[in-house]
Motif scaffolding. Sequence first.
Motif, PDB file in Angstrom:
ATOM      1  N   GLN A 146      -4.992  -1.818   0.388  1.00  0.00           N
ATOM      2  CA  GLN A 146      -3.884  -2.525  -0.246  1.00  0.00           C
ATOM      3  C   GLN A 146      -4.041  -2.579  -1.772  1.00  0.00           C
ATOM      4  O   GLN A 146      -5.155  -2.571  -2.301  1.00  0.00           O
ATOM      5  CB  GLN A 146      -3.793  -3.944   0.298  1.00  0.00           C
ATOM      6  CG  GLN A 146      -3.418  -4.007   1.781  1.00  0.00           C
ATOM      7  CD  GLN A 146      -1.914  -3.990   1.989  1.00  0.00           C
ATOM      8  OE1 GLN A 146      -1.193  -4.893   1.585  1.00  0.00           O
ATOM      9  NE2 GLN A 146      -1.441  -2.931   2.642  1.00  0.00           N
ATOM     10  N   HIS A 147      -2.886  -2.626  -2.454  1.00  0.00           N
ATOM     11  CA  HIS A 147      -2.872  -2.698  -3.915  1.00  0.00           C
ATOM     12  C   HIS A 147      -2.026  -3.887  -4.368  1.00  0.00           C
ATOM     13  O   HIS A 147      -1.065  -4.272  -3.700  1.00  0.00           O
ATOM     14  CB  HIS A 147      -2.283  -1.408  -4.502  1.00  0.00           C
ATOM     15  CG  HIS A 147      -3.222  -0.247  -4.437  1.00  0.00           C
ATOM     16  ND1 HIS A 147      -3.544   0.525  -5.529  1.00  0.00           N
ATOM     17  CD2 HIS A 147      -3.927   0.285  -3.414  1.00  0.00           C
ATOM     18  CE1 HIS A 147      -4.384   1.472  -5.191  1.00  0.00           C
ATOM     19  NE2 HIS A 147      -4.635   1.349  -3.894  1.00  0.00           N
ATOM     20  N   ALA A 161      -3.213  -2.097  -9.158  1.00  0.00           N
ATOM     21  CA  ALA A 161      -4.666  -2.162  -9.069  1.00  0.00           C
ATOM     22  C   ALA A 161      -5.079  -2.345  -7.614  1.00  0.00           C
ATOM     23  O   ALA A 161      -4.397  -3.049  -6.860  1.00  0.00           O
ATOM     24  CB  ALA A 161      -5.209  -3.320  -9.903  1.00  0.00           C
ATOM     25  N   PRO A 162      -6.186  -1.720  -7.204  1.00  0.00           N
ATOM     26  CA  PRO A 162      -6.686  -1.955  -5.850  1.00  0.00           C
ATOM     27  C   PRO A 162      -6.928  -3.449  -5.643  1.00  0.00           C
ATOM     28  O   PRO A 162      -7.454  -4.138  -6.526  1.00  0.00           O
ATOM     29  CB  PRO A 162      -8.003  -1.174  -5.825  1.00  0.00           C
ATOM     30  CG  PRO A 162      -7.833  -0.105  -6.859  1.00  0.00           C
ATOM     31  CD  PRO A 162      -7.016  -0.743  -7.951  1.00  0.00           C
ATOM     32  N   PRO A 171      -8.355  -8.497   3.998  1.00  0.00           N
ATOM     33  CA  PRO A 171      -9.038  -8.506   5.298  1.00  0.00           C
ATOM     34  C   PRO A 171      -8.124  -8.061   6.435  1.00  0.00           C
ATOM     35  O   PRO A 171      -6.896  -8.168   6.344  1.00  0.00           O
ATOM     36  CB  PRO A 171      -9.431  -9.973   5.471  1.00  0.00           C
ATOM     37  CG  PRO A 171      -8.384 -10.724   4.721  1.00  0.00           C
ATOM     38  CD  PRO A 171      -8.056  -9.867   3.529  1.00  0.00           C
ATOM     39  N   LYS A 172      -8.737  -7.573   7.491  1.00  0.00           N
ATOM     40  CA  LYS A 172      -7.986  -7.291   8.710  1.00  0.00           C
ATOM     41  C   LYS A 172      -7.830  -8.598   9.476  1.00  0.00           C
ATOM     42  O   LYS A 172      -8.790  -9.355   9.625  1.00  0.00           O
ATOM     43  CB  LYS A 172      -8.720  -6.269   9.565  1.00  0.00           C
ATOM     44  CG  LYS A 172      -8.850  -4.901   8.914  1.00  0.00           C
ATOM     45  CD  LYS A 172      -9.592  -3.929   9.816  1.00  0.00           C
ATOM     46  CE  LYS A 172      -9.739  -2.561   9.162  1.00  0.00           C
ATOM     47  NZ  LYS A 172     -10.491  -1.605  10.018  1.00  0.00           N
ATOM     48  N   ILE A 173      -6.626  -8.862   9.928  1.00  0.00           N
ATOM     49  CA  ILE A 173      -6.352 -10.079  10.691  1.00  0.00           C
ATOM     50  C   ILE A 173      -6.091  -9.666  12.132  1.00  0.00           C
ATOM     51  O   ILE A 173      -5.144  -8.918  12.414  1.00  0.00           O
ATOM     52  CB  ILE A 173      -5.163 -10.851  10.085  1.00  0.00           C
ATOM     53  CG1 ILE A 173      -5.540 -11.317   8.668  1.00  0.00           C
ATOM     54  CG2 ILE A 173      -4.770 -12.025  10.959  1.00  0.00           C
ATOM     55  CD1 ILE A 173      -4.433 -12.043   7.933  1.00  0.00           C
ATOM     56  N   ALA A 174      -6.918 -10.138  13.030  1.00  0.00           N
ATOM     57  CA  ALA A 174      -6.912  -9.664  14.413  1.00  0.00           C
ATOM     58  C   ALA A 174      -5.552  -9.819  15.092  1.00  0.00           C
ATOM     59  O   ALA A 174      -5.082  -8.923  15.793  1.00  0.00           O
ATOM     60  CB  ALA A 174      -7.982 -10.399  15.213  1.00  0.00           C
ATOM     61  N   GLY A 210       0.826  -1.206   0.000  1.00  0.00           N
ATOM     62  CA  GLY A 210       0.000   0.000   0.000  1.00  0.00           C
ATOM     63  C   GLY A 210       0.855   1.248   0.000  1.00  0.00           C
ATOM     64  O   GLY A 210       2.069   1.205   0.188  1.00  0.00           O
ATOM     65  N   TRP A 211       0.177   2.371  -0.201  1.00  0.00           N
ATOM     66  CA  TRP A 211       0.833   3.671  -0.256  1.00  0.00           C
ATOM     67  C   TRP A 211       0.565   4.409   1.048  1.00  0.00           C
ATOM     68  O   TRP A 211      -0.567   4.438   1.530  1.00  0.00           O
ATOM     69  CB  TRP A 211       0.308   4.477  -1.450  1.00  0.00           C
ATOM     70  CG  TRP A 211       0.563   3.798  -2.757  1.00  0.00           C
ATOM     71  CD1 TRP A 211      -0.266   2.954  -3.413  1.00  0.00           C
ATOM     72  CD2 TRP A 211       1.759   3.863  -3.526  1.00  0.00           C
ATOM     73  NE1 TRP A 211       0.332   2.498  -4.557  1.00  0.00           N
ATOM     74  CE2 TRP A 211       1.579   3.040  -4.652  1.00  0.00           C
ATOM     75  CE3 TRP A 211       2.971   4.549  -3.369  1.00  0.00           C
ATOM     76  CZ2 TRP A 211       2.567   2.878  -5.633  1.00  0.00           C
ATOM     77  CZ3 TRP A 211       3.952   4.384  -4.338  1.00  0.00           C
ATOM     78  CH2 TRP A 211       3.739   3.566  -5.454  1.00  0.00           C
TER      79      TRP A 211
END
Length: 297
Positions: A194-195, A211-212, A218-221, A183-184
């Motif tokens: 994220q890309h 590309a996106p 996903p968020k990983i806890a 990501g940027w």
Amino acid sequence: MRLVLTLLFALAGSTALAASPEDDYVAARDKAIADITAQESANTAIETIDAQNEKALADLQQRLAAILGPLAVKGFPTTGTMNVESLNASDIGYGMLDGLRYAQSDDGPSIVVSTRGLTERWLKSKSAETEADFKLPADIGAALKLDNFYTQAIGSDAAFSGTLDFSLKKPDGADAVVARLGGWTQDVGPIYDQHVVVAVVKGDRVLIAEAPASPAVPKIAACGSLWAAADAAAQKTQQSDDGADQDDSTATDAANAAWEKGDANYRACMAQRLPGDPSFPTLLKQAQDLADGMAGQ
């Protein structure tokens, strides 16, 4: 006969020494940069400099279009715009990779195309940088593995931070392929937007797609907990220095180190756990499709 042969050899020699389209492009670019630098030194009105910059970029875009020809990747436009955003060293977007950007939309997928020769020249100049933040290896294969390559080549106002590398099948005809998820950002910490970034080297072409991520990463806890703990520790360290009378940056340095370590741990966690997430096969396919599409160019 001797005179005729002499003339033929002279003509052959002059043809061999004739500048290539890439040479002409580089010469025109460097002249435009020098002219703009001189205008700045002379305190020329910014409006005049901006107009000169835009005119020069338009000329360079035409030169690159003639060198590269139309793009033939499904889902992307056939014509592109300058990847270099400015020829003014004072501007954001100066010094990016010489190439054309083919974008579906402002926020959608894009492909930057350059030639191997222009990319090698660009990397050679970066390898001579004295500041570590701007220095890159001259070798294309080595450079494509680094976050800093994408930051400088196709980014302008943010840094690329990689999360993991995809293992792709090298498309037929491609000399090299590198695919990354990242990501940027302008700061440390989790990047939720994220890309997928894929670079393909094929013959005389270097193509970089961005590309996106689809689906969204996903968020990983467990990984989020690592960052949350580091962030809390860093903030506590920073707060302990509030109100100090002495000019001591020890606490600030310690806080920054904690944030940076937390960021590295978070990304390492994501790289370890994301391949086991149900979304990963689709992300991998997205990267492979981009690589295959560019290799078919």
